[in-house]
Design a protein around this motif. Structure first.
Motif, PDB file in Angstrom:
ATOM      1  N   GLY A  21       0.718  -1.260  -0.108  1.00 28.46           N
ATOM      2  CA  GLY A  21       0.025   0.050  -0.087  1.00 28.46           C
ATOM      3  C   GLY A  21       1.004   1.201   0.013  1.00 28.46           C
ATOM      4  O   GLY A  21       2.240   1.104  -0.062  1.00 28.46           O
ATOM      5  N   CYS A  22       0.189   2.389   0.027  1.00 27.93           N
ATOM      6  CA  CYS A  22       0.677   3.827  -0.008  1.00 27.93           C
ATOM      7  C   CYS A  22       1.804   3.799   1.276  1.00 27.93           C
ATOM      8  O   CYS A  22       2.901   4.507   1.007  1.00 27.93           O
ATOM      9  CB  CYS A  22      -0.222   4.881  -0.073  1.00 27.93           C
ATOM     10  SG  CYS A  22      -0.934   5.026  -1.635  1.00 27.93           S
ATOM     11  N   ASP A  23       1.323   3.473   2.170  1.00 26.29           N
ATOM     12  CA  ASP A  23       2.328   3.619   3.555  1.00 26.29           C
ATOM     13  C   ASP A  23       3.626   2.989   3.275  1.00 26.29           C
ATOM     14  O   ASP A  23       4.604   3.507   3.619  1.00 26.29           O
ATOM     15  CB  ASP A  23       1.419   3.428   4.635  1.00 26.29           C
ATOM     16  CG  ASP A  23       0.395   4.279   5.116  1.00 26.29           C
ATOM     17  OD1 ASP A  23       0.334   5.303   4.475  1.00 26.29           O
ATOM     18  OD2 ASP A  23      -0.428   3.821   5.967  1.00 26.29           O
TER      19      ASP A  23
ATOM     20  N   ALA B 179       5.269  -2.442  -8.744  1.00 27.59           N
ATOM     21  CA  ALA B 179       3.954  -2.480  -9.602  1.00 27.59           C
ATOM     22  C   ALA B 179       2.876  -1.569  -8.776  1.00 27.59           C
ATOM     23  O   ALA B 179       2.107  -1.103  -9.524  1.00 27.59           O
ATOM     24  CB  ALA B 179       3.472  -4.141  -8.884  1.00 27.59           C
ATOM     25  N   HIS B 180       3.445  -1.161  -7.542  1.00 28.47           N
ATOM     26  CA  HIS B 180       2.566  -0.062  -6.790  1.00 28.47           C
ATOM     27  C   HIS B 180       2.635   1.057  -7.515  1.00 28.47           C
ATOM     28  O   HIS B 180       1.863   2.052  -7.786  1.00 28.47           O
ATOM     29  CB  HIS B 180       2.933  -0.114  -5.434  1.00 28.47           C
ATOM     30  CG  HIS B 180       2.192   1.091  -4.599  1.00 28.47           C
ATOM     31  ND1 HIS B 180       0.950   1.054  -4.177  1.00 28.47           N
ATOM     32  CD2 HIS B 180       2.339   2.277  -4.368  1.00 28.47           C
ATOM     33  CE1 HIS B 180       0.349   1.993  -3.736  1.00 28.47           C
ATOM     34  NE2 HIS B 180       1.256   2.877  -3.695  1.00 28.47           N
ATOM     35  N   LEU B 181       4.038   1.443  -8.010  1.00 30.51           N
ATOM     36  CA  LEU B 181       4.359   2.724  -8.544  1.00 30.51           C
ATOM     37  C   LEU B 181       3.531   2.885  -9.932  1.00 30.51           C
ATOM     38  O   LEU B 181       3.180   4.079 -10.335  1.00 30.51           O
ATOM     39  CB  LEU B 181       5.785   2.822  -8.842  1.00 30.51           C
ATOM     40  CG  LEU B 181       6.845   3.225  -7.553  1.00 30.51           C
ATOM     41  CD1 LEU B 181       8.082   3.121  -8.010  1.00 30.51           C
ATOM     42  CD2 LEU B 181       6.314   4.387  -6.847  1.00 30.51           C
TER      43      LEU B 181
ATOM     44  N   GLY C  29       0.621   1.576 -10.458  1.00 32.76           N
ATOM     45  CA  GLY C  29      -0.682   1.915 -10.490  1.00 32.76           C
ATOM     46  C   GLY C  29      -1.172   2.938  -9.633  1.00 32.76           C
ATOM     47  O   GLY C  29      -2.324   3.360  -9.124  1.00 32.76           O
ATOM     48  N   CYS C  30      -0.118   3.734  -8.975  1.00 30.16           N
ATOM     49  CA  CYS C  30      -0.389   4.898  -8.008  1.00 30.16           C
ATOM     50  C   CYS C  30       0.547   5.987  -8.444  1.00 30.16           C
ATOM     51  O   CYS C  30       1.339   6.173  -8.162  1.00 30.16           O
ATOM     52  CB  CYS C  30       0.034   4.463  -6.756  1.00 30.16           C
ATOM     53  SG  CYS C  30      -0.347   5.529  -5.599  1.00 30.16           S
ATOM     54  N   PRO C  31      -0.316   6.929  -9.140  1.00 34.41           N
ATOM     55  CA  PRO C  31       0.333   8.129  -9.705  1.00 34.41           C
ATOM     56  C   PRO C  31       0.992   8.997  -8.516  1.00 34.41           C
ATOM     57  O   PRO C  31       2.001   9.551  -8.509  1.00 34.41           O
ATOM     58  CB  PRO C  31      -0.723   9.104 -10.218  1.00 34.41           C
ATOM     59  CG  PRO C  31      -1.756   8.082 -10.666  1.00 34.41           C
ATOM     60  CD  PRO C  31      -1.595   6.714  -9.472  1.00 34.41           C
ATOM     61  N   ALA C  32       0.272   9.184  -7.377  1.00 34.79           N
ATOM     62  CA  ALA C  32       0.869   9.822  -6.229  1.00 34.79           C
ATOM     63  C   ALA C  32       2.366   9.390  -5.831  1.00 34.79           C
ATOM     64  O   ALA C  32       3.159  10.192  -5.571  1.00 34.79           O
ATOM     65  CB  ALA C  32      -0.127   9.820  -5.146  1.00 34.79           C
ATOM     66  N   CYS C  33       2.379   8.099  -5.658  1.00 38.84           N
ATOM     67  CA  CYS C  33       3.687   7.400  -5.039  1.00 38.84           C
ATOM     68  C   CYS C  33       4.700   7.393  -6.357  1.00 38.84           C
ATOM     69  O   CYS C  33       5.710   7.711  -5.971  1.00 38.84           O
ATOM     70  CB  CYS C  33       3.316   6.115  -4.850  1.00 38.84           C
ATOM     71  SG  CYS C  33       2.682   6.030  -3.223  1.00 38.84           S
ATOM     72  N   ARG C  34       4.180   7.400  -7.612  1.00 36.01           N
ATOM     73  CA  ARG C  34       4.953   7.541  -8.852  1.00 36.01           C
ATOM     74  C   ARG C  34       5.784   9.020  -8.772  1.00 36.01           C
ATOM     75  O   ARG C  34       6.862   9.114  -9.016  1.00 36.01           O
ATOM     76  CB  ARG C  34       4.221   7.330  -9.904  1.00 36.01           C
ATOM     77  CG  ARG C  34       4.917   7.670 -11.217  1.00 36.01           C
ATOM     78  CD  ARG C  34       5.211   6.249 -11.787  1.00 36.01           C
ATOM     79  NE  ARG C  34       6.336   6.443 -13.018  1.00 36.01           N
ATOM     80  CZ  ARG C  34       7.187   5.493 -13.300  1.00 36.01           C
ATOM     81  NH1 ARG C  34       7.023   4.414 -13.017  1.00 36.01           N
ATOM     82  NH2 ARG C  34       8.186   5.722 -14.092  1.00 36.01           N
TER      83      ARG C  34
HETATM   84 ZN   LIG Z   1       0.566   4.895  -3.703  1.00 36.30          ZN
END
Ligand SMILES: [Zn+2]
Length: 77
Positions: free
Chosen positions: A22-24, A52-54, A56-61
């Motif tokens: 997850g983001c955390d 994989a998270h990056l 799918g997650c623009p904020a973390c990217r």
């Molecule tokens: Zn994220």
């Protein structure tokens, strides 16, 4: 000839499902991930699921890209 990449890929297929982070967790591991990546290490093996998270997650990217630019910029000095 050893094929560590293949073994790793197989282990990922056969073993427990790749952890969906997850983001955390992504945020917590991002420093280490970028450090490893810039050092030429296998960051994806060290922090499974982060790439994989990056994807799918623009904020973390975005966080990843700015951190990478920051750390990479420090290295260049
Ligand atoms: Zn994220």
């Amino acid at each position: 000839m050893e094929r560590p990449d293949l073994e790793r890929a197989l282990a990922r297929l056969l073993g427990p499902a790749e952890p969906e982070i997850g983001c955390d967790e992504c945020f917590a591991e991002l420093d280490r991930y970028v450090e490893l990546e810039l050092a030429g290490e296998d960051a994806d093996a060290a922090v499974p699921g982060l790439r994989a998270h990056l994807e799918g997650c623009p904020a973390c990217r975005e966080e990843y890209e700015s951190l990478r630019a920051l750390v990479g910029g420090e290295r260049a000095l």
